[in-house]
Design a protein around this motif. Structure first.
Motif, PDB file in Angstrom:
ATOM      1  N   GLN A  10     -77.083  64.675 -47.982  1.00  0.00           N
ATOM      2  CA  GLN A  10     -77.158  65.348 -46.681  1.00  0.00           C
ATOM      3  C   GLN A  10     -75.906  66.218 -46.524  1.00  0.00           C
ATOM      4  OE1 GLN A  10     -79.724  65.115 -44.268  1.00  0.00           O
ATOM      5  NE2 GLN A  10     -78.605  66.865 -43.469  1.00  0.00           N
ATOM      6  N   SER A  11     -76.108  67.494 -46.235  1.00  0.00           N
ATOM      7  CA  SER A  11     -74.981  68.401 -46.036  1.00  0.00           C
ATOM      8  C   SER A  11     -75.210  69.201 -44.758  1.00  0.00           C
ATOM      9  CB  SER A  11     -74.834  69.352 -47.231  1.00  0.00           C
ATOM     10  OG  SER A  11     -75.834  70.351 -47.172  1.00  0.00           O
ATOM     11  N   GLU A  12     -74.286  70.093 -44.475  1.00  0.00           N
ATOM     12  CA  GLU A  12     -74.442  70.961 -43.303  1.00  0.00           C
ATOM     13  C   GLU A  12     -75.667  71.861 -43.431  1.00  0.00           C
ATOM     14  OE1 GLU A  12     -70.765  73.033 -42.786  1.00  0.00           O
ATOM     15  OE2 GLU A  12     -69.632  71.185 -42.458  1.00  0.00           O
ATOM     16  N   GLN A  13     -76.048  72.163 -44.682  1.00  0.00           N
ATOM     17  CA  GLN A  13     -77.227  72.992 -44.946  1.00  0.00           C
ATOM     18  C   GLN A  13     -78.518  72.189 -44.841  1.00  0.00           C
ATOM     19  OE1 GLN A  13     -75.819  73.833 -49.015  1.00  0.00           O
ATOM     20  NE2 GLN A  13     -76.274  75.970 -48.525  1.00  0.00           N
ATOM     21  N   GLY A  14     -78.422  70.898 -44.724  1.00  0.00           N
ATOM     22  CA  GLY A  14     -79.581  70.012 -44.799  1.00  0.00           C
ATOM     23  C   GLY A  14     -79.502  69.244 -46.105  1.00  0.00           C
ATOM     24  N   LEU A  15     -80.634  68.864 -46.635  1.00  0.00           N
ATOM     25  CA  LEU A  15     -80.652  68.137 -47.899  1.00  0.00           C
ATOM     26  C   LEU A  15     -80.355  69.084 -49.048  1.00  0.00           C
ATOM     27  CD1 LEU A  15     -83.812  65.901 -47.379  1.00  0.00           C
ATOM     28  CD2 LEU A  15     -81.414  65.278 -47.067  1.00  0.00           C
ATOM     29  N   VAL A  16     -79.469  68.663 -49.940  1.00  0.00           N
ATOM     30  CA  VAL A  16     -79.156  69.463 -51.124  1.00  0.00           C
ATOM     31  C   VAL A  16     -79.280  68.604 -52.367  1.00  0.00           C
ATOM     32  CG1 VAL A  16     -77.665  71.127 -49.949  1.00  0.00           C
ATOM     33  CG2 VAL A  16     -76.673  69.055 -50.901  1.00  0.00           C
ATOM     34  N   TYR A  17     -79.554  69.264 -53.465  1.00  0.00           N
ATOM     35  CA  TYR A  17     -79.769  68.622 -54.749  1.00  0.00           C
ATOM     36  C   TYR A  17     -78.742  69.135 -55.743  1.00  0.00           C
ATOM     37  CZ  TYR A  17     -84.180  67.485 -52.516  1.00  0.00           C
ATOM     38  OH  TYR A  17     -85.118  67.019 -51.645  1.00  0.00           O
ATOM     39  N   HIS A  18     -78.350  68.260 -56.673  1.00  0.00           N
ATOM     40  CA  HIS A  18     -77.335  68.598 -57.671  1.00  0.00           C
ATOM     41  C   HIS A  18     -77.987  68.710 -59.052  1.00  0.00           C
ATOM     42  CE1 HIS A  18     -74.118  68.025 -54.763  1.00  0.00           C
ATOM     43  NE2 HIS A  18     -74.812  66.983 -54.324  1.00  0.00           N
ATOM     44  N   SER A  19     -77.208  69.128 -60.033  1.00  0.00           N
ATOM     45  CA  SER A  19     -77.739  69.334 -61.382  1.00  0.00           C
ATOM     46  C   SER A  19     -78.347  68.053 -61.964  1.00  0.00           C
ATOM     47  CB  SER A  19     -76.670  69.898 -62.310  1.00  0.00           C
ATOM     48  OG  SER A  19     -75.540  69.058 -62.320  1.00  0.00           O
ATOM     49  N   ILE A  20     -77.772  66.893 -61.647  1.00  0.00           N
ATOM     50  CA  ILE A  20     -78.357  65.640 -62.139  1.00  0.00           C
ATOM     51  C   ILE A  20     -79.740  65.421 -61.537  1.00  0.00           C
ATOM     52  CG2 ILE A  20     -77.237  64.175 -60.399  1.00  0.00           C
ATOM     53  CD1 ILE A  20     -77.833  63.187 -64.051  1.00  0.00           C
ATOM     54  N   ASP A  21     -79.923  65.842 -60.285  1.00  0.00           N
ATOM     55  CA  ASP A  21     -81.242  65.731 -59.655  1.00  0.00           C
ATOM     56  C   ASP A  21     -82.246  66.641 -60.347  1.00  0.00           C
ATOM     57  OD1 ASP A  21     -80.287  63.953 -57.626  1.00  0.00           O
ATOM     58  OD2 ASP A  21     -79.507  65.677 -56.522  1.00  0.00           O
ATOM     59  N   VAL A  22     -81.797  67.839 -60.719  1.00  0.00           N
ATOM     60  CA  VAL A  22     -82.670  68.775 -61.432  1.00  0.00           C
ATOM     61  C   VAL A  22     -83.124  68.142 -62.751  1.00  0.00           C
ATOM     62  CG1 VAL A  22     -82.803  71.023 -62.587  1.00  0.00           C
ATOM     63  CG2 VAL A  22     -81.675  70.825 -60.352  1.00  0.00           C
ATOM     64  N   ALA A  23     -82.192  67.564 -63.485  1.00  0.00           N
ATOM     65  CA  ALA A  23     -82.534  66.940 -64.771  1.00  0.00           C
ATOM     66  C   ALA A  23     -83.519  65.790 -64.575  1.00  0.00           C
ATOM     67  CB  ALA A  23     -81.269  66.448 -65.464  1.00  0.00           C
ATOM     68  N   ARG A  24     -83.276  64.940 -63.579  1.00  0.00           N
ATOM     69  CA  ARG A  24     -84.168  63.806 -63.315  1.00  0.00           C
ATOM     70  C   ARG A  24     -85.560  64.298 -62.911  1.00  0.00           C
ATOM     71  NH1 ARG A  24     -81.687  58.829 -62.527  1.00  0.00           N
ATOM     72  NH2 ARG A  24     -83.248  58.172 -61.013  1.00  0.00           N
ATOM     73  N   LEU A  25     -85.616  65.329 -62.082  1.00  0.00           N
ATOM     74  CA  LEU A  25     -86.910  65.839 -61.632  1.00  0.00           C
ATOM     75  C   LEU A  25     -87.661  66.544 -62.757  1.00  0.00           C
ATOM     76  CD1 LEU A  25     -85.849  67.021 -58.085  1.00  0.00           C
ATOM     77  CD2 LEU A  25     -87.509  65.211 -58.622  1.00  0.00           C
ATOM     78  N   GLU A  26     -86.940  67.243 -63.627  1.00  0.00           N
ATOM     79  CA  GLU A  26     -87.608  67.860 -64.785  1.00  0.00           C
ATOM     80  C   GLU A  26     -88.218  66.787 -65.671  1.00  0.00           C
ATOM     81  OE1 GLU A  26     -84.415  70.268 -66.350  1.00  0.00           O
ATOM     82  OE2 GLU A  26     -85.209  72.063 -65.365  1.00  0.00           O
ATOM     83  N   LEU A  27     -87.463  65.705 -65.907  1.00  0.00           N
ATOM     84  CA  LEU A  27     -87.983  64.597 -66.709  1.00  0.00           C
ATOM     85  C   LEU A  27     -89.177  63.966 -66.015  1.00  0.00           C
ATOM     86  CD1 LEU A  27     -87.863  62.642 -69.093  1.00  0.00           C
ATOM     87  CD2 LEU A  27     -86.150  61.323 -67.808  1.00  0.00           C
TER      88      LEU A  27
END
Length: 112
Positions: free
Chosen positions: A33-50
Motif C-alpha cells: 500500500q502506497s500513496e498511489q494505492g496498491l503497487v507491485y515490485h519486480s518480485i511480484d512481476v516474477a511471481r505473477l509471470e510464473l
C-alpha cells in the motif's frame, strides 16, 4: 521498480484483471500500500509471470498455484541456507572438514 495495477497488467501479457483478482485472493502476491494505492515490485512481476505460465500450462487453480509457488520459495530459501553452510564448512581447517565429512557422510566438503 514499482508498478500500479494497470501498469502490471500491461507488463504481463497473460495477466488479466480477473486473474489478478484471483491471485490476490490466493495471496500469490501481496501488493504494497502506497500513496498511489496498491503497487507491485519486480518480485511480484516474477511471481505473477510464473503463476500465469503454470496456470496456462497445467490448468492450475489459484490456490494450487499459491501452494506451488510457496514450495518453490521454500526450496530457494533452503538452497541459500545450504550454500551458507557449505561456505562455512569450506572455510574450516582441513581436520574440522574431515570430521564433518565423517559425521555427515558425504564427500561434498572435500577440497577440489
Amino acid at each position: 521498480m514499482t508498478l500500479t495495477e494497470k501498469e502490471l497488467i500491461e507488463t504481463i501479457a497473460r495477466l488479466t484483471s480477473d486473474r489478478l483478482t484471483e491471485y490476490l485472493a490466493a495471496e500469490i502476491v501481496i501488493p504494497e500500500q502506497s500513496e498511489q494505492g496498491l503497487v507491485y515490485h519486480s518480485i511480484d512481476v516474477a511471481r505473477l509471470e510464473l503463476a500465469c505460465e503454470l496456470h496456462e500450462q497445467y490448468d492450475m487453480e489459484a490456490d494450487a498455484l499459491s501452494m506451488m509457488i510457496s514450495l518453490i520459495d521454500q526450496m530457494h530459501g533452503l538452497r541459500a541456507e545450504l550454500r551458507e553452510v557449505l561456505s562455512a564448512v569450506e572455510a574450516q581447517p582441513e581436520p574440522v572438514r574431515q570430521q564433518l565429512v565423517e559425521v555427515i557422510g558425504t564427500a561434498r566438503f572435500r577440497r577440489r
